[in-house]
Write a protein that holds these residues in place. Structure first.
Motif, PDB file in Angstrom:
ATOM      1  N   THR A 120     -24.125  22.963  82.532  1.00  0.00           N
ATOM      2  CA  THR A 120     -23.908  24.328  82.044  1.00  0.00           C
ATOM      3  C   THR A 120     -24.454  24.542  80.638  1.00  0.00           C
ATOM      4  OG1 THR A 120     -21.717  23.767  81.167  1.00  0.00           O
ATOM      5  CG2 THR A 120     -21.818  24.601  83.427  1.00  0.00           C
ATOM      6  N   LYS A 121     -24.606  23.426  79.876  1.00  0.00           N
ATOM      7  CA  LYS A 121     -25.065  23.589  78.487  1.00  0.00           C
ATOM      8  C   LYS A 121     -25.763  22.333  78.000  1.00  0.00           C
ATOM      9  CE  LYS A 121     -20.864  21.898  76.181  1.00  0.00           C
ATOM     10  NZ  LYS A 121     -20.250  21.216  77.333  1.00  0.00           N
TER      11      LYS A 121
ATOM     12  N   PRO B 242     -27.448  27.331  76.631  1.00  0.00           N
ATOM     13  CA  PRO B 242     -27.089  27.269  78.053  1.00  0.00           C
ATOM     14  C   PRO B 242     -28.133  26.537  78.899  1.00  0.00           C
ATOM     15  CG  PRO B 242     -27.892  29.461  77.500  1.00  0.00           C
ATOM     16  CD  PRO B 242     -27.847  28.695  76.223  1.00  0.00           C
TER      17      PRO B 242
ATOM     18  N   SER C 197     -34.119  25.709  75.955  1.00  0.00           N
ATOM     19  CA  SER C 197     -32.767  25.450  75.456  1.00  0.00           C
ATOM     20  C   SER C 197     -32.708  24.132  74.701  1.00  0.00           C
ATOM     21  CB  SER C 197     -31.766  25.437  76.628  1.00  0.00           C
ATOM     22  OG  SER C 197     -31.519  26.750  77.071  1.00  0.00           O
TER      23      SER C 197
END
Lengths: 319, 319
Positions: free
Chosen positions: A14-15, A36, A49
């Motif tokens: 998720t991250k 994220p 990310s």
């Protein structure tokens, strides 16, 4: 500053997070960055990310910045698996667009312009967590450790004889895919009766639902257990015993001193640990199994980052 | 003679053997000696059996004998478990009068008057078998190995990263006590659904008996399988799948290259291996599990002695 740092990167379903971690296992204040990940992102968005969180860290490093480049020892990466250590690639189950993705190469390309030539070490996230438990957590002082995360899945890592066990591909430590006697729950891995398919948070909730309990989350189940709901109590007993039985299997194979269990669902109730310990105690013939301790993780939410940093700061333990 | 030797001692539930083994893993002709063990013997009678076989070997060693004392590097002992490595003691399940018995001290007292000061190294018999498979058998060239013996029980040993895994107590490798999903067969260890309780020779025969097959031994079951008896075929399928499922669990935890299976019941039928491989192949999501090879042992009846000798000749692998 004379303190030495590792750049820690933890990438999950998720991250992704990055931070600077010092030689005592402390995250440098203000250095932690998050972005994220997840199934809905493209391969390039996932890379962006990673770049975002690393750029946040790298902004702190420079001749005139808070941290001098000479004090940064390396980059440790803890990644959701499976991984391919020989080529430093990852294929996270929750990010299928990254299929054998060259994560270490990406990270080196981002970091080396600021801190040239430092090593980049990639390992499975479960191994990193286990290193963190050994370094600053519940497994400190023990040479034979199984670290476990019981959450939406069940993962882990191994330290044997004082050294981490990555396995030849890097995927050792998948304790969630040890089978549990008496269970045949279908597992996404293709097996059946795997610990993860029995005792993960969602699977425990689903079992309780099947027995008539109404609720959706591990937190709701925890509240029901605390209130004495009989189905919730049975659900925790079933999952706790399954965890203990898988631990007994693992200890029979590798001979463990301590098992440290963390992850969101591990907090559902202290009864989860009691049932796990009771299941291990039943293996009464084998003192080398029953001697093991099952303890709660002593890590905070920074555990995955600290563990990734341990790949650098505790490099002598990393095979 | 310029050849260097190890004194190998293998002690099991029915017999103890000793021999001289050279640096190529060959037993010196005429050096192998055997004496009985077992439940009906006293602790002193068991010690006498050890003394008898070692005296047979030591008679070949001396200034004027076939083997010079200077060419004997050490004594390797493979012992039925559990063991207590820290104190070099054994508590074999099949010899309960030896409860934490100081086996290495006994052996040193016998050997050192003839060959002063040589090391005496004790390990679980399953670990020794695995070393032998790695040295001269089916696991040669592989760094991540599970050796298995499927016989009256199910035992084994581990090599990870090119080094043996004894575990802190010496009892790592008990693959027979990994649980198998869907099974709840009571195991003497106190667990249920352990591989040994499902798939050992006697347990497989007992299951076939329960399904109406008439026969007493693994050899009879092998003949029935060869003749196409449907219950015998199902019995081998059930045990072979259980073996494969336990192997998949083990590989999920420690990441294996090859599993070498020996022991009397492993010869019941090649179908045993086929069913084991099929069960592993079902774990399709995890390529690091399905990549492993399951192969028959390439050791002769000298395997346990060769493995005990490997504790000395391959000392660099012995942690």
């Amino acid at each position: 500053m004379s303190e030495l740092f590792a750049i820690a990167l933890d990438i999950g379903g998720t991250k992704v997070e990055a931070a600077l971690v010092d030689g005592h296992g402390a995250v440098l204040a203000g250095s932690r960055h998050r972005a994220p990940t997840g199934r809905e992102r493209s391969a390039e968005q996932l890379a962006d990310s990673v770049r975002t969180v690393l750029d946040g860290v790298l902004a702190l490093i420079g001749p005139d910045a808070a941290v001098s480049p000479a004090s940064v020892l390396g980059v440790g990466i803890g990644a959701a698996g499976p991984v391919n250590l020989a080529e430093a690639r990852v294929s996270p189950l929750n990010m299928p667009v990254w299929d054998d993705y060259p994560l270490s190469a990406l990270v080196a390309d981002i970091v080396h312009p600021v801190v040239p030539g430092i090593p980049v070490t990639l390992r499975l996230d479960g191994l990193c967590i286990t290193l963190a438990e050994h370094w600053v957590g519940a497994a400190s002082g023990h040479d034979n450790v199984l670290g476990m995360i019981v959450s939406t899945g069940v993962g882990g890592g191994l330290i044997l004889g004082g050294r981490t066990v990555p396995g030849p591909t890097g995927n050792a430590g998948h304790v969630g895919h040890l089978e549990v006697g008496g269970h045949e729950d279908a597992c996404p891995c293709g097996g059946s009766g795997c610990l993860e398919a029995v005792a993960s948070g969602p699977r425990t909730v689903a079992w309780a639902n099947g027995q008539g309990w109404v609720g959706d989350t591990g937190e709701q189940l925890a509240a029901a257990v605390a209130a004495g709901d009989p189905v919730a109590l049975r659900a925790v007993e079933r999952s706790g015993r399954a965890i203990g039985r898988a631990i007994a299997s693992a200890a029979s194979l590798v001979d463990l001193d301590v098992v440290a269990i963390g992850g969101g669902f591990s907090h559902v109730s202290p009864l989860l640990f009691e049932h796990a310990r009771a299941a291990v105690a039943e293996r009464a013939t084998f003192g080398y199994v029953t001697r093991l301790q099952i303890v709660p993780s002593a890590l905070s939410g920074e555990g995955p980052l600290i563990g990734a940093a341990a790949l650098i700061h505790r490099a002598e333990m990393v095979g």
